[in-house]
Motif scaffolding. Sequence first.
Motif, PDB file in Angstrom:
ATOM      1  N   ASP A 273       0.833  -1.203   0.000  1.00  0.00           N
ATOM      2  CA  ASP A 273       0.000   0.000   0.000  1.00  0.00           C
ATOM      3  C   ASP A 273       0.866   1.251   0.000  1.00  0.00           C
ATOM      4  N   ILE A 274       2.033   1.152   0.617  1.00  0.00           N
ATOM      5  CA  ILE A 274       2.954   2.283   0.729  1.00  0.00           C
ATOM      6  C   ILE A 274       4.373   1.728   0.660  1.00  0.00           C
ATOM      7  N   VAL A 275       5.256   2.417  -0.054  1.00  0.00           N
ATOM      8  CA  VAL A 275       6.685   2.080  -0.076  1.00  0.00           C
ATOM      9  C   VAL A 275       7.418   3.032   0.862  1.00  0.00           C
ATOM     10  N   VAL A 276       8.273   2.471   1.709  1.00  0.00           N
ATOM     11  CA  VAL A 276       9.095   3.283   2.609  1.00  0.00           C
ATOM     12  C   VAL A 276      10.561   3.038   2.268  1.00  0.00           C
ATOM     13  N   PHE A 277      11.277   4.100   1.963  1.00  0.00           N
ATOM     14  CA  PHE A 277      12.706   3.986   1.617  1.00  0.00           C
ATOM     15  C   PHE A 277      13.497   4.834   2.612  1.00  0.00           C
ATOM     16  N   PRO A 278      14.005   4.202   3.698  1.00  0.00           N
ATOM     17  CA  PRO A 278      14.605   4.971   4.791  1.00  0.00           C
ATOM     18  C   PRO A 278      16.130   5.084   4.727  1.00  0.00           C
ATOM     19  N   SER A 279      16.709   4.972   3.564  1.00  0.00           N
ATOM     20  CA  SER A 279      18.169   4.937   3.436  1.00  0.00           C
ATOM     21  C   SER A 279      18.841   6.145   4.093  1.00  0.00           C
ATOM     22  N   LEU A 280      20.006   5.885   4.678  1.00  0.00           N
ATOM     23  CA  LEU A 280      20.794   6.963   5.280  1.00  0.00           C
ATOM     24  C   LEU A 280      21.825   7.524   4.304  1.00  0.00           C
ATOM     25  N   ALA A 281      22.030   6.831   3.193  1.00  0.00           N
ATOM     26  CA  ALA A 281      22.995   7.283   2.195  1.00  0.00           C
ATOM     27  C   ALA A 281      22.744   6.520   0.909  1.00  0.00           C
ATOM     28  N   ASP A 282      22.309   7.203  -0.141  1.00  0.00           N
ATOM     29  CA  ASP A 282      22.042   6.519  -1.400  1.00  0.00           C
ATOM     30  C   ASP A 282      22.299   7.469  -2.558  1.00  0.00           C
ATOM     31  N   THR A 283      23.128   7.031  -3.506  1.00  0.00           N
ATOM     32  CA  THR A 283      23.487   7.892  -4.625  1.00  0.00           C
ATOM     33  C   THR A 283      22.352   8.032  -5.632  1.00  0.00           C
ATOM     34  N   PHE A 284      21.326   7.244  -5.522  1.00  0.00           N
ATOM     35  CA  PHE A 284      20.086   7.463  -6.264  1.00  0.00           C
ATOM     36  C   PHE A 284      18.924   6.874  -5.475  1.00  0.00           C
ATOM     37  N   GLY A 285      18.635   5.598  -5.677  1.00  0.00           N
ATOM     38  CA  GLY A 285      17.514   4.946  -5.012  1.00  0.00           C
ATOM     39  C   GLY A 285      16.464   4.524  -6.032  1.00  0.00           C
ATOM     40  N   ALA A 286      16.805   3.511  -6.844  1.00  0.00           N
ATOM     41  CA  ALA A 286      15.904   3.065  -7.910  1.00  0.00           C
ATOM     42  C   ALA A 286      14.558   2.604  -7.354  1.00  0.00           C
ATOM     43  N   VAL A 287      14.547   2.139  -6.103  1.00  0.00           N
ATOM     44  CA  VAL A 287      13.297   1.668  -5.483  1.00  0.00           C
ATOM     45  C   VAL A 287      12.266   2.796  -5.432  1.00  0.00           C
ATOM     46  N   ILE A 288      12.717   4.008  -5.237  1.00  0.00           N
ATOM     47  CA  ILE A 288      11.803   5.153  -5.207  1.00  0.00           C
ATOM     48  C   ILE A 288      11.070   5.258  -6.532  1.00  0.00           C
ATOM     49  N   ALA A 289      11.839   5.219  -7.622  1.00  0.00           N
ATOM     50  CA  ALA A 289      11.233   5.325  -8.950  1.00  0.00           C
ATOM     51  C   ALA A 289      10.349   4.125  -9.249  1.00  0.00           C
ATOM     52  N   GLU A 290      10.767   2.936  -8.843  1.00  0.00           N
ATOM     53  CA  GLU A 290       9.960   1.741  -9.091  1.00  0.00           C
ATOM     54  C   GLU A 290       8.626   1.811  -8.347  1.00  0.00           C
TER      55      GLU A 290
END
Length: 385
Positions: A273-290
């Motif tokens: 229902d919701i995606v949570v991306f809690p990274s502390l350091a990410d040069t992009f984060g493809a999961v966000i776009a997906e």
Amino acid sequence: MNLAIVTNILTPYRIPLFEAISRQVDRLSVLLMAETEENRDWILDAYRFDADVLPGFHLPIRGRETAVHMNYGVTERLRRLNPDLVLSGGFAPANWGALLYCAKHRKPYLAWGELALRSCAGGSRLRHGLRRLICGLSSGAIASSSEAKHVFMHYGIDEKDILLAPMPIDVDYVNSEVAACRAHPGFRDIKSRYPGPVLLSVARLIDAKGYPQLFDMYAEIVKTRPETTLLVVGDGPERERYVNHIAARGWGNLHLVGHVQWRDLMTYYALADIVVFPSLADTFGAVIAEGMAAELPVISSIHAAATEDLIEEGKTGFVIDPLDISGSIQTILKVLAMPEEELRRVGHEAFLRVRNIGIEGSARRMIEFFHSKVKPGASRAIRHR
């Protein structure tokens, strides 16, 4: 155009981009530093372009998840390929070899990368000097995020010579596959296993991805919304520690799913229902776009470079600082309390936003940028198929 790309490994999200580029140029050659890396368990689909692994060895470095690739023979390989332009991702020996080839034969060299501003603050003077040198000799750069663009500018590339091209994903594939999963006759039975809302997090199981903070958030969230499920997809060196932590807390609705191949990941986006991306350091984060391509509300960390480029607070998603546990909990609970129609609206707006970084459009913009860097008469026209 005869194009050569030098990069570390093939990834599921790069293959569609390379295939799209190959359809629009006369020849594409991808030179890889390794077949895979230690922290990757992907099984890649077949691809329709030329890709070869350069000879070399791989040097393990304490404190790094992946070895340093020490490749050789790149200049000779490029001499045989005779590309009009070289796109080169990184600062490894193979990248230097590609730069030397371009300098000797007066060919454009474009830097390409997912870089973070923190890399400008840390590291030795030698490292920064070498980066400044390679950028200074480049004809330009392709930046995978606004943050990467600022890094290239920091190292001396003029803003006008940088193309901002966020890491493209196959938006239409993700959207259609997730929709197909939801429409499957057996999907309702699978979804019924989770009585309440499903939060999904996809990343390697390491502390840098923000999992200790996410678990602290979940501990408070279930006090208010005990029916909430958290699905964690991914594997990594901290798995056993996380399993023990979850067992000690008695969280029956928090599941460590393990590693999932990219195409199978679509099922989990369908369940979420919701995606949570809690990274502390990410040069992009493809999961966000997906997640956005799946038309899901995404709650994304300010420490992921993609957040700045893709998330507009309250419209295309939501932003948190995972180090602010209390504030992050409030945001997640606020989103959980939103009416279903409002969540659908945010998910749809997210989809519309991320379509701008779809594969075909990104490939077209990149090739137009390549042609702007090649001397007239040195290359052929873009092919149209």
